[in-house]
Design a protein around this motif. Structure first.
Motif, short mmCIF file in Angstrom:
data_model
loop_
_atom_site.label_atom_id
_atom_site.label_comp_id
_atom_site.label_asym_id
_atom_site.label_seq_id
_atom_site.Cartn_x
_atom_site.Cartn_y
_atom_site.Cartn_z
N ALA A 21 -31.40 9.83 -48.91
CA ALA A 21 -31.93 10.43 -47.91
C ALA A 21 -31.50 11.88 -47.89
O ALA A 21 -31.86 12.36 -46.81
N GLU A 22 -30.92 12.37 -48.91
CA GLU A 22 -30.45 13.66 -49.08
C GLU A 22 -29.62 14.20 -48.04
O GLU A 22 -29.80 15.30 -47.00
N ARG A 23 -28.56 13.37 -47.65
CA ARG A 23 -27.54 13.68 -46.69
C ARG A 23 -26.26 14.19 -47.33
O ARG A 23 -25.94 13.66 -48.51
N PRO A 24 -25.60 15.23 -46.72
CA PRO A 24 -24.31 15.75 -47.38
C PRO A 24 -23.18 14.45 -46.95
O PRO A 24 -23.35 13.89 -45.92
N ILE A 25 -22.43 14.18 -47.69
CA ILE A 25 -21.30 13.14 -47.57
C ILE A 25 -19.99 13.53 -47.70
O ILE A 25 -19.60 14.37 -48.47
N ILE A 26 -19.14 12.93 -46.79
CA ILE A 26 -17.68 12.97 -46.93
C ILE A 26 -17.24 11.73 -46.87
O ILE A 26 -17.60 10.67 -46.17
N ALA A 27 -16.22 11.25 -47.87
CA ALA A 27 -15.57 9.88 -48.23
C ALA A 27 -14.51 9.89 -48.62
O ALA A 27 -13.86 10.91 -49.35
N SER A 28 -13.62 8.73 -48.53
CA SER A 28 -12.36 8.62 -49.05
C SER A 28 -12.63 8.45 -50.57
O SER A 28 -13.24 8.37 -51.02
N LEU A 68 -26.30 21.99 -48.52
CA LEU A 68 -27.47 21.81 -49.30
C LEU A 68 -27.36 21.61 -50.64
O LEU A 68 -28.02 20.90 -51.25
N THR A 69 -26.36 22.31 -51.52
CA THR A 69 -25.80 21.76 -52.62
C THR A 69 -25.61 20.41 -52.81
O THR A 69 -25.96 19.75 -53.92
N MET A 70 -24.88 19.97 -51.96
CA MET A 70 -24.38 18.39 -51.76
C MET A 70 -25.72 17.67 -51.94
O MET A 70 -25.77 16.58 -52.63
N LYS A 71 -26.61 17.97 -50.93
CA LYS A 71 -27.62 17.22 -50.41
C LYS A 71 -28.62 17.13 -51.90
O LYS A 71 -29.13 16.05 -52.32
N LEU A 72 -28.91 18.31 -52.62
CA LEU A 72 -29.74 18.23 -53.64
C LEU A 72 -29.12 17.59 -54.89
O LEU A 72 -29.74 16.83 -55.53
N SER A 73 -27.84 17.67 -55.16
CA SER A 73 -27.24 17.22 -56.16
C SER A 73 -26.95 15.47 -56.02
O SER A 73 -27.46 14.86 -57.16
N GLY A 74 -26.74 15.09 -54.86
CA GLY A 74 -26.85 13.76 -54.47
C GLY A 74 -28.20 13.09 -54.76
O GLY A 74 -28.43 11.89 -55.13
N TYR A 75 -29.35 13.80 -54.16
CA TYR A 75 -30.51 13.33 -54.45
C TYR A 75 -30.98 13.29 -55.96
O TYR A 75 -31.45 12.35 -56.46
N LYS A 76 -30.86 14.37 -56.53
CA LYS A 76 -31.08 14.20 -57.98
C LYS A 76 -30.37 13.07 -58.81
O LYS A 76 -31.09 12.35 -59.72
N LYS A 77 -29.01 12.74 -58.44
CA LYS A 77 -28.25 11.90 -58.85
C LYS A 77 -28.89 10.36 -58.65
O LYS A 77 -29.09 9.64 -59.51
N SER A 78 -29.13 10.35 -57.56
CA SER A 78 -29.60 8.97 -57.01
C SER A 78 -31.02 8.61 -57.71
O SER A 78 -31.25 7.53 -57.89
N LYS A 79 -31.94 9.82 -57.73
CA LYS A 79 -33.17 9.56 -58.30
C LYS A 79 -33.03 9.05 -59.67
O LYS A 79 -33.81 8.29 -60.32
N LYS A 80 -32.04 9.66 -60.65
CA LYS A 80 -31.77 9.35 -61.99
C LYS A 80 -31.41 7.70 -61.96
O LYS A 80 -31.90 6.89 -63.01
N LEU A 81 -30.49 7.45 -60.89
CA LEU A 81 -29.99 6.06 -60.92
C LEU A 81 -30.83 4.76 -60.45
O LEU A 81 -30.83 3.76 -61.09
N TYR A 82 -31.50 5.36 -59.41
CA TYR A 82 -32.35 4.00 -58.73
C TYR A 82 -33.89 4.31 -58.75
O TYR A 82 -34.50 3.62 -58.45
N ARG A 83 -34.49 5.43 -59.30
CA ARG A 83 -35.69 5.78 -59.34
C ARG A 83 -36.65 5.11 -58.13
O ARG A 83 -36.60 5.74 -57.04
N LYS A 84 -37.29 3.89 -58.33
CA LYS A 84 -38.28 3.37 -57.13
C LYS A 84 -37.53 3.23 -56.10
O LYS A 84 -38.01 3.12 -55.05
N ARG A 85 -36.22 2.61 -56.36
CA ARG A 85 -35.59 2.09 -55.11
C ARG A 85 -35.38 2.68 -54.32
O ARG A 85 -34.97 2.64 -53.15
N CYS A 86 -34.79 4.18 -54.65
CA CYS A 86 -34.42 5.11 -53.76
C CYS A 86 -35.43 5.44 -52.68
O CYS A 86 -34.75 5.63 -51.50
N SER A 87 -36.62 5.47 -52.88
CA SER A 87 -37.44 5.84 -51.51
C SER A 87 -37.80 4.59 -50.80
O SER A 87 -37.70 4.77 -49.31
#
Length: 113
Positions: A21-28, A68-87
């Motif tokens: 969903a192209e969200r910036p993330i902060i996590a443990s 913005l950088t985090m959102k784009l990097s996360g989205y690109k990585k998720s598209k590589k990993l999940y393709r159809k399921r991402c949307s």
């Protein structure tokens, strides 16, 4: 912004969906989160370090370019990993659980300080 202040995770679905969903993330900085958020896809902080969480939130809030950088990097990585399921599961689950749950977590975290 999505926050996951978890002490233990396997492979957090909430993080995967936030990436789609192209969200910036902060996590443990724990197993699972650090696997997904490597290479600039999110901010990792120590679970029990309150100052690190505050610094992480402050950094993300004050730096729109970093978000913005985090959102784009996360989205690109998720598209590589999940393709159809991402949307399919990105927006549906994020809007119902992650966003509401994590806003609540952020509020609890800030109020507990």
């Amino acid at each position: 912004m999505v926050c996951l202040p978890s002490q233990r995770e396997g492979l957090p679905r909430c993080i995967m969906e936030a990436m789609c969903a192209e969200r910036p993330i902060i996590a443990s900085n724990i197993r699972g989160c650090n696997d997904l958020l490597s290479s600039g896809c999110g901010e990792l902080v120590q679970y029990n370090d309150t100052d690190a969480w505050v610094a992480g939130f402050t950094t993300l809030i004050q730096n729109p370019e970093l978000r913005l950088t985090m959102k784009l990097s996360g989205y690109k990585k998720s598209k590589k990993l999940y393709r159809k399921r991402c949307s399919q599961f990105g927006y549906r689950y994020l809007s119902k659980v992650c966003l509401v749950g994590n806003v609540y977590s952020i509020l609890l975290f800030v109020l507990s300080r």
